[in-house]
Design an enzyme around this catalytic site. Structure first.
Site: not given
Length: 879
Positions: A161, A290, A362
């Protein structure tokens, strides 16, 4: 001109987006049906879920109004994400990504790593390119970077992303860390010698570069032109496995942030990653970085079920959480279902690739950080998890640090003057590989420890299994003169049926100090002193609002409101604290920290505050004044202590109070002397004298004390059978010699020495060895005193049943390396590694490896290397 045009385009683009200002909002829910209703809205960009509380997501003004009209309760966390990120990036020192790597800077760093460490880092290669033709770069870090060495593979990726730059930082930072520590850290060397570690720091290069000009830097997808006025596919919904399984875990709508693309694996960036996995075919673990949420996520994502390997997944994730405090579980447990994501694809075994245990870390509490200290902290939080993931890719046997003692006086404590048995727990860190016939050998350079039984069999280990040597305890004879509370360091050499060797270490505290001195004490009644505090949203200060005794304490929170703030990551750090050996940290604490989301951490630094390691468990929830004691017995020298409060972006509580902070230990100012260096006899030379002199070069002493020396001679390479000992040998001038006090019998001997300052002994020197043969191994009388050429003979006898001697000659002085290798090229024994004068030499090998274990029957190679000469020959061992 290029910069001017870029600025004009940025203004135009910003004006186009001005009517769609994004807000970070918290949509509250009270039950599962409410959560499902929120997640079914394809227009929302869901970022984080707080279980049983709310969903954090991005939405524009119209979306927020629409959601409110539907009855949702919404809190606005950031009213204007563009302005928020602009404020952050205003502090950046460059016009791109500031403390983060831009795409160009990342490519430059990959090339720089290859230029600096060409023997460890492959040249960056393009796996393919995005729609705008920017390459997806990859490189390998290994002791054999340009070839497939047959070892298990590990894959680290970042920026699936485009708005998640921390993945680039962690990828490239870890690659550099591996290279910088290869020659100094045995554990890192073991990894690079036994793994093929690949990095793809930027999976989505076009989207990443687009964020350099995108107003809020929050572009998520790649840059595919969808043909309907929208752009982008979510790369982490485009992998083939269970692609499009449902419209909850991904979206068929091109405008959605989770648009999965027109077909499975349609995106060139994903094809690039898949091609790498298929081409190499050996990846066993992977981390797909991420941000954000401080979580470790693993499969399945597409369905609310556990994978068959859920127990080993959870075991590694739990171990990771002990280092960084992250929550761990499947995506459906922690966030929401996904399909077509990297973890599910990598885990599913396919014809062209093996099963790969993939995780998604994350990281952090927002995409872009202004505070570089937070970025450094995030890298440090994930350093050991990166290492653990690499270890887990294949067989990796290690000590857990857990020991237990029996024997002696029966109090389960190893004490001076006792003979005790010791169990040492080992772990097979592999995710899916069983270790067969595990054996281990321990050794120690501690002069107060004589290991009487050094080898143990552990049997077979299933993946992720812990095991003790219950059937074969190690045996220790502890010197009566050992100081109480002395931390003895042990090293382990662990092998299994594959022949691989794994090295690790652990400490054992000998006895308990009769008393412990106060090394450091602060009642918080005399000001800040040497304490410092800093970090994101720092609120540490001294308060009189609440204390343990009598009226002041440290407090992280706001006076008056008695609440801390959102998005904090600040540390209260002590000044340097020194002790010969530490015992414990004691303090009183009171706290109110949002349960499961905001935490207090106690940390320690052994490098002056450059890096920090968490101590013990974290603080979370609510508690009144309570005493906490944390063991520090594994530390000595100089440390700093830290108390760090971390909070997420909403919901706060009272904060964290600290009072009456005490550190105990040994305040002795004496430092032990250094180790001497063995001079002679060494290198397996043959001696003729039954009472030879052993000579060492003298040590230095930090306190300037007069030193004496101790010597130990052993009849076995494991150093368990002491043949002769000498203590309190008076120091000579520059060197010290001791003559054996017990006549030798023919055979192979090992010896070592230590220095003693009268208060404490330093560590033993490296072991040296020699062979005593009364008749000698004489050179022919007609040979000249100095050889004219280099030469190395054959081991004799050859084949050998485990004991053989080889001769070599040197026409010039120089450093000599004589090593024995197994058929896979692994060094199993170093016979000589030091300076030699010109002359004739004989050296023996007892058929054991560097850890003293007998080698198996088979073919081995021995190689002599010295400046100007190299020779390799073969020896066969038959047991």
């Amino acid at each position: 001109m290029k910069r001017i045009i870029l600025s004009i385009l940025s203004v135009v683009f910003f004006s186009i987006q001005a009517d769609a200002i994004k807000q970070l909002v918290l949509m509250k829910y009270s039950d599962k049906a409410g959560l499902e209703k929120i997640l079914s809205n394809s227009n929302l960009d869901v970022l984080k879920i707080k279980n049983n509380y709310g969903v954090e997501c991005l939405a524009d003004d119209s979306e927020v109004s629409s959601l409110k009209s539907q009855g949702f309760s919404i809190d606005v966390i950031i009213a204007d994400v563009i302005a928020y990120n602009r404020k952050i990036k205003a502090n950046y020192k460059s016009d791109t990504f500031g403390p983060y790597y831009s795409y160009a800077e990342a490519v430059a760093e990959m090339n720089q790593l290859h230029a600096q460490y060409p023997s460890l880092v492959s040249a960056p290669e393009s796996l393919g390119a995005g729609w705008e033709h920017r390459p997806v770069w990859a490189f390998k870090v290994s002791s054999s970077p340009t070839s497939d060495n047959g070892k298990p593979g590990v894959l680290y990726t970042g920026v699936h992303h485009a708005r998640e730059p921390i993945g680039v930082t962690i990828n490239l930072g870890f690659a550099r860390y591996l290279c910088q520590n290869y020659n100094s850290d045995p554990g890192i060397k073991t990894l690079l010698d036994n793994r093929q570690i690949w990095f793809v720091p930027i999976v989505n290069p076009d989207g990443y570069v687009f964020n350099q000009t995108y107003p809020d830097s929050m572009w998520r997808k790649n840059r595919r032109n969808n043909g309907d006025g929208t752009y982008g596919v979510d790369p982490n919904r485009n992998y083939p496995y269970r692609w499009g399984y449902d419209d909850v875990g991904s979206s068929p709508t091109p405008s959605s942030e989770t648009y999965r693309g027109p077909s499975a694996g349609s995106e060139p960036e994903i094809q690039a990653v898949m091609a790498l996995m298929s081409r190499e075919g050996y990846f066993k673990t992977a981390l797909n970085y991420h941000s954000y949420s401080n979580m470790w996520i693993y499969p399945w994502g597409y369905v609310s079920e556990n994978v068959p390997d859920s127990l080993v997944y959870r075991d590694l994730a739990k171990e990771v959480a002990s280092y960084n405090g992250y929550s761990y579980g499947t995506s459906w447990e922690l966030l929401y279902n996904t399909n077509g994501d990297a973890d599910d694809y990598m885990y599913k075994e396919e014809p062209d690739k093996p099963k790969c245990f993939a995780f998604t870390p994350e990281v952090g509490e927002w995409f872009w950080q202004a505070d570089t200290s937070i970025i450094v902290q995030q890298f440090n939080d994930n350093l050991m998890p990166n290492i653990l993931t690499a270890q887990a890719a294949g067989l990796y046997l290690a000590a857990t640090g857990q020991t237990s003692i029996s024997g002696g006086d029966g109090d389960t404590i190893a004490e001076p003057g006792e003979m005790v048995n010791m169990l040492v727990q080992l772990k097979n860190r592999a995710m899916d590989q069983t270790a067969i016939s595990v054996t281990a050998v321990i050794k120690s350079d501690d002069p107060y420890i004589n290991i009487k039984q050094a080898a143990a069999g552990y049997g077979d280990f299933l993946s992720r299994q812990n095991k003790n040597n219950v059937s074969a305890p190690y045996q220790l004879d502890i010197d009566p003169g050992c100081p109480l509370g002395h931390p003895a360091l042990f090293k382990t050499g662990i092998t299994c049926n594959t022949g691989e060797m794994f090295s690790d270490s652990f400490k054992l505290t000998i006895g308990q100090l009769a008393r412990f001195d106060t090394v450091f004490a602060d009642s918080v009644e005399n000001g800040e002193g040497a304490w410092t505090h800093s970090g994101g949203g720092d609120l540490w200060h001294i308060t009189t609002y609440s204390s343990h005794t009598p009226s002041h304490s440290w407090y992280c929170g706001n006076e008056g409101s008695w609440q801390y703030n959102d998005d904090m990551n600040c540390r209260l750090a002590s000044g340097p604290i020194s002790s010969e050996r530490f015992k414990a940290l004691e303090f009183w604490t009171r706290y109110g920290l949002e349960t499961d989301y905001d935490y207090g951490y106690v940390e320690i630094s052994t490098d002056g505050g450059a890096t920090w390691k968490k101590l013990d468990s974290s603080f979370n929830g609510t508690a009144g004044w309570t005493k906490k004691v944390i063991d520090l017995s594994g530390y000595s020298g100089t440390i700093k202590l830290g108390f760090r409060l971390f909070s997420d972006m909403y919901v706060t509580d009272e904060g964290w109070y600290l009072d009456d902070i005490l550190v105990t230990g040994d305040t002795s100012s004496n430092q032990p002397p250094g180790s001497p260096a063995p001079i002679s006899p060494a290198g397996g030379v043959v001696v003729l004298d039954p009472l030879p002199y052993l000579t060492v070069s003298n040590s230095g002493d930090p306190n300037g004390d007069v030193l004496s020396y101790g010597f130990s001679v052993y009849s076995d390479s494991l150093l368990t059978n002491i043949y002769a000992q000498g203590k309190n040998v008076v120091s000579g001038s520059g060197t010290t010699a001791w003559q054996l006090n017990k006549a030798l019998v023919p055979g192979h001997y090992w010896w070592r020495a230590y220095a003693d300052d009268g208060k404490e002994r330093g560590l033993f020197c490296d072991k040296a060895d020699f062979v005593y043969q009364p008749t000698g191994v004489q050179d022919k009388p007609e040979l000249p005193a100095i050889p004219k050429i280099y030469a190395m003979g054959q081991f004799s006898p050859n084949p050998s049943n485990g004991s053989a001697v080889v001769k070599y000659q040197l026409p010039k002085a120089g450093r000599v390396n004589l090593k024995i290798y197994n058929v896979t090229g692994q060094v199993i024994k170093t016979l000589s590694n030091g300076h030699k004068t010109a002359g004739y030499y004989s050296i023996g090998w007892d058929g054991r490896d560097d850890w003293g274990q007998k080698v198996r029957s088979g073919i081995y190679f021995y190689q002599l290397q010295t400046p100007g000469y190299s020779s390799t020959k073969k020896i066969t061992v038959i047991r």
